[in-house]
Design an enzyme around this catalytic site. Structure first.
Site, PDB file in Angstrom:
ATOM      1  N   GLU A 202      25.850 -25.578  82.751  1.00  0.00           N
ATOM      2  CA  GLU A 202      25.131 -24.293  82.737  1.00  0.00           C
ATOM      3  C   GLU A 202      23.627 -24.474  82.870  1.00  0.00           C
ATOM      4  OE1 GLU A 202      27.148 -21.266  79.951  1.00  0.00           O
ATOM      5  OE2 GLU A 202      26.985 -23.078  78.737  1.00  0.00           O
TER       6      GLU A 202
ATOM      7  N   ASP B 202      25.045 -18.473  83.261  1.00  0.00           N
ATOM      8  CA  ASP B 202      23.860 -19.134  82.708  1.00  0.00           C
ATOM      9  C   ASP B 202      23.229 -20.089  83.713  1.00  0.00           C
ATOM     10  OD1 ASP B 202      23.293 -18.103  80.135  1.00  0.00           O
ATOM     11  OD2 ASP B 202      25.102 -19.054  79.362  1.00  0.00           O
TER      12      ASP B 202
ATOM     13  N   CYS C 112      33.820 -21.055  85.591  1.00  0.00           N
ATOM     14  CA  CYS C 112      34.307 -20.001  84.694  1.00  0.00           C
ATOM     15  C   CYS C 112      33.308 -18.851  84.578  1.00  0.00           C
ATOM     16  CB  CYS C 112      34.654 -20.569  83.319  1.00  0.00           C
ATOM     17  SG  CYS C 112      33.241 -21.272  82.485  1.00  0.00           S
TER      18      CYS C 112
HETATM   19  C1  PEP Z   1      28.521 -18.622  81.887  1.00  0.00           C
HETATM   20  O1  PEP Z   1      27.404 -18.779  81.420  1.00  0.00           O
HETATM   21  O2  PEP Z   1      28.764 -18.567  83.111  1.00  0.00           O
HETATM   22  C2  PEP Z   1      29.694 -18.485  80.985  1.00  0.00           C
HETATM   23  C3  PEP Z   1      30.918 -18.515  81.458  1.00  0.00           C
HETATM   24  O3  PEP Z   1      29.458 -18.294  79.665  1.00  0.00           O
HETATM   25  P1  PEP Z   1      28.909 -16.923  79.000  1.00  0.00           P
HETATM   26  O4  PEP Z   1      28.921 -15.869  80.071  1.00  0.00           O
HETATM   27  O5  PEP Z   1      29.784 -16.624  77.852  1.00  0.00           O
HETATM   28  O6  PEP Z   1      27.517 -17.347  78.618  1.00  0.00           O
HETATM   29 MG    MG Z   2      27.141 -19.350  79.322  1.00  0.00          MG
END
Ligand code: PEP
Ligand code: MG
Length: 559
Positions: A430, A454, A501
């Site tokens: 990230e 992120d 993800c």
């Molecule tokens: C992301 O940062 O892409 C992620 C899957 O986590 P979150 O959206 O929960 O920060």
């Molecule tokens: Mg994230």
């Protein structure tokens, strides 16, 4: 007809009455009363209502997360009718002649102070409970809806934006769609909408007026339009669109049971993102191959205090068992930044997105991490578990986290508690640091999962929550796509698999790119599984790969 324009973040259409999200008021009015007996009756009625609500919450928690989760609400029930607490309120009403709201507020402050000054940490923690119970009684007295939806029929929910802690408490069966004043495509309201397969329109600013409440509204996620009291033609047009979508869903149903394989035979796993055990039926109904991201922090957001090892164990075990042996990747606690939790008592930060968040909190407060890892390893005996750490920047962090895993496994072995020896360990990519270090990080883990929400924010130095930055927050930016390619190459050189993800995983405009760079897994909301499967099956990777890669890396890459 009134037309309001925002930005659509999931493509369906919904129709229903407009409802403004109610937040419980935090200030109360204090006044002198004349009829103390009537005021006491008001208190008793509010107390009874609070106790009833707590009973319902206890039952919901029992079904979703087991007996231990229910215990918290049962303790609150007992507190609400504690004799000393009740007597203090009665004295304030009968003798000091103040209104019930003020009497409850004063008594809560007294009791909280008393608990906080005790030496035993167990009793110190009860200070937050007594305040919580009192707020519930005050909400019942003032008629404020505690962050909920007070409507008999499902609604289109409008809010400034919803915090993750608010979204977990919503009765999802009452929501047809969301409209938010601010927010961005990767805000948690948007993510929730995608998980639920309902439309969300974000960034409408102050265009929605309070007098629109209750009016019929049609929202169209594909155009970002919000139509209030639509005229006959517009209404017919939008309802036809809704009908077409239903037909499309029926067509996609036929893809169930089919593999996610491109025309030329390249397979990719399609998994789902979930927030808790409740989301598993949707994962199975949409025929996903596994869970690629279980955002475990929702368990913490759902509680008034740290969820115990047993509460967490029950939730993880439930997801693993319900998934029936399919892989489940659970992300360790990822709070901080946009996900703040009161009982963590984190000092206020100037830059929370760059602050003490996610894995950093776990490494700084090992007791929290230790409890979660024990719950995770215990649950590993009930399915195929992967554990991944969020917001990694350095190799040493991963090593320290793995050391904690080893400590937990040694403890469980000594205690004779079973766990699986085949738990995969992964990290989220990230941060730009993790991308640039992915060759070294790959030597430490079994898999990478790219959190593009992120990764976009940190690569482009652009706040994912800030709706005003819309065109600057661009997950299609070549810097982000080049980063993904670099991560894939480094992972594959080291025999490590790579998933995405973040929300970008479901972006069908990029599926060709993802297959071309060799992404092994895409983890998306349940409703995106079948459209993604359809897209994968239409692609001939060999035919497009050279061009996709050349475009991505050429000097001519659009800037
Ligand atoms: C992301 O940062 O892409 C992620 C899957 O986590 P979150 O959206 O929960 O920060
Ligand atoms: Mg994230």
């Amino acid at each position: 007809m009134i037309l309001v324009q925002g930005k659509g973040v999931s493509t369906s259409v919904a129709i229903g009455p407009l409802y403004f999200y109610q937040r419980a008021k935090s200030t109360i009015t204090r006044y002198e009363i004349e009829n103390a007996d009537a005021e006491w009756e008001r208190f008793k009625a509010a107390q009874a209502k609070a106790i009833e609500q707590l009973g319902e919450l206890a039952e919901k928690a029992r079904v979703e997360a087991g007996d231990e989760a229910a215990l918290l609400f049962e303790t609150h029930q007992m507190m609400a009718e504690d004799m000393e607490y009740e007597e203090a309120i009665q004295t304030a009403i009968q003798e000091t002649k103040i209104n019930a709201e003020a009497a409850v507020t004063d008594t809560a402050a007294q009791f909280a102070e008393m608990f906080a000054s005790m030496d035993d940490p167990y009793f110190q923690a009860r200070a937050a409970d007594v305040k919580d119970v009192s707020n519930r009684i005050i909400a019942a007295l003032t008629g404020a809806v505690q962050g909920g939806i007070d409507s008999a029929v499902p609604v289109i929910l409008a809010a400034d934006d919803l915090a993750p802690s608010e979204t977990v408490q919503l009765d999802k069966s009452k929501i047809l769609g969301f409209i938010t004043e601010g927010g961005s495509g990767s805000s948690h309201t948007a993510i929730l909408a995608r998980t639920m397969g309902i439309p969300a329109i974000i960034g409408v600013g102050d265009q929605l007026k309070p007098e629109y409440a209750g009016k019929e509204v049609i929202i169209d996620g594909s155009t970002g339009s919000v139509t209030i009291d639509a005229d006959e033609d517009t209404r017919t047009m939008l309802l036809r669109k809704l009908e077409d979508q239903k037909k499309m869903r029926e067509m996609l149903e036929q893809l169930k049971g089919q593999p996610n394989v491109s025309k030329d035979g390249q397979s990719v796993k399609v998994f789902c993102n979930i927030g808790g055990p409740d989301d598993v039926p949707a994962v199975l109904a949409n025929d996903a191959g596994g869970v690629g991201l279980f955002r475990s922090e929702f368990l913490y957001l759902n509680c008034d205090d740290f969820p115990s090892e047993d509460v967490q164990f029950e939730a993880y075990k439930k997801v693993l068992s319900d998934m029936g042996g399919k892989e489940v990747v659970i992300r360790t606690l990822d709070i901080g930044a946009d996900k703040q939790i009161g009982y963590f008592n984190m000092p206020k930060e100037e830059n929370p997105a760059l602050g003490n968040r996610a894995l950093r909190i776990c490494l700084n407060r090992p007791e929290i991490f230790h409890t979660q890892l024990r719950a995770l390893f215990r649950a590993s005996a009930f399915g195929k578990l992967g554990i991944m750490f969020p917001m990694v920047t350095s190799v040493w962090e991963v090593r320290e986290a793995k050391k904690m895993c080893d400590r937990v496994k040694t403890e469980l072995t000594k205690e004779g508690i079973p766990f699986s020896e085949d738990v995969e360990i992964g990290i989220m990519i990230e941060t730009p640091a993790a991308v640039l270090m992915s060759d070294r990080l790959a030597k430490e883990v079994n898999f990478f999962s790219c959190g593009t929400n992120d990764l976009t924010q940190y690569t482009l130095a652009c706040d994912r929550q800030n709706a005003d930055l819309g065109r600057f927050y661009d997950p299609h930016h070549p810097a982000v796509l080049r980063a993904l390619k670099m991560v894939c190459d480094n992972a594959h050189k080291n025999g490590v698999w790579v998933g995405i993800c973040g929300e970008l995983g479901a972006d069908l405009a990029l599926t060709e790119t993802f297959l071309s760079i060799g992404i092994d897994e895409l983890s998306v909301s349940p409703r995106s599984v079948l459209p993604l499967r359809q897209k994968i099956r239409e692609i001939n990777v060999a035919a497009v790969k050279d061009k996709v890669l050349a475009d991505l890396l050429s000097d001519e890459t659009p800037l």
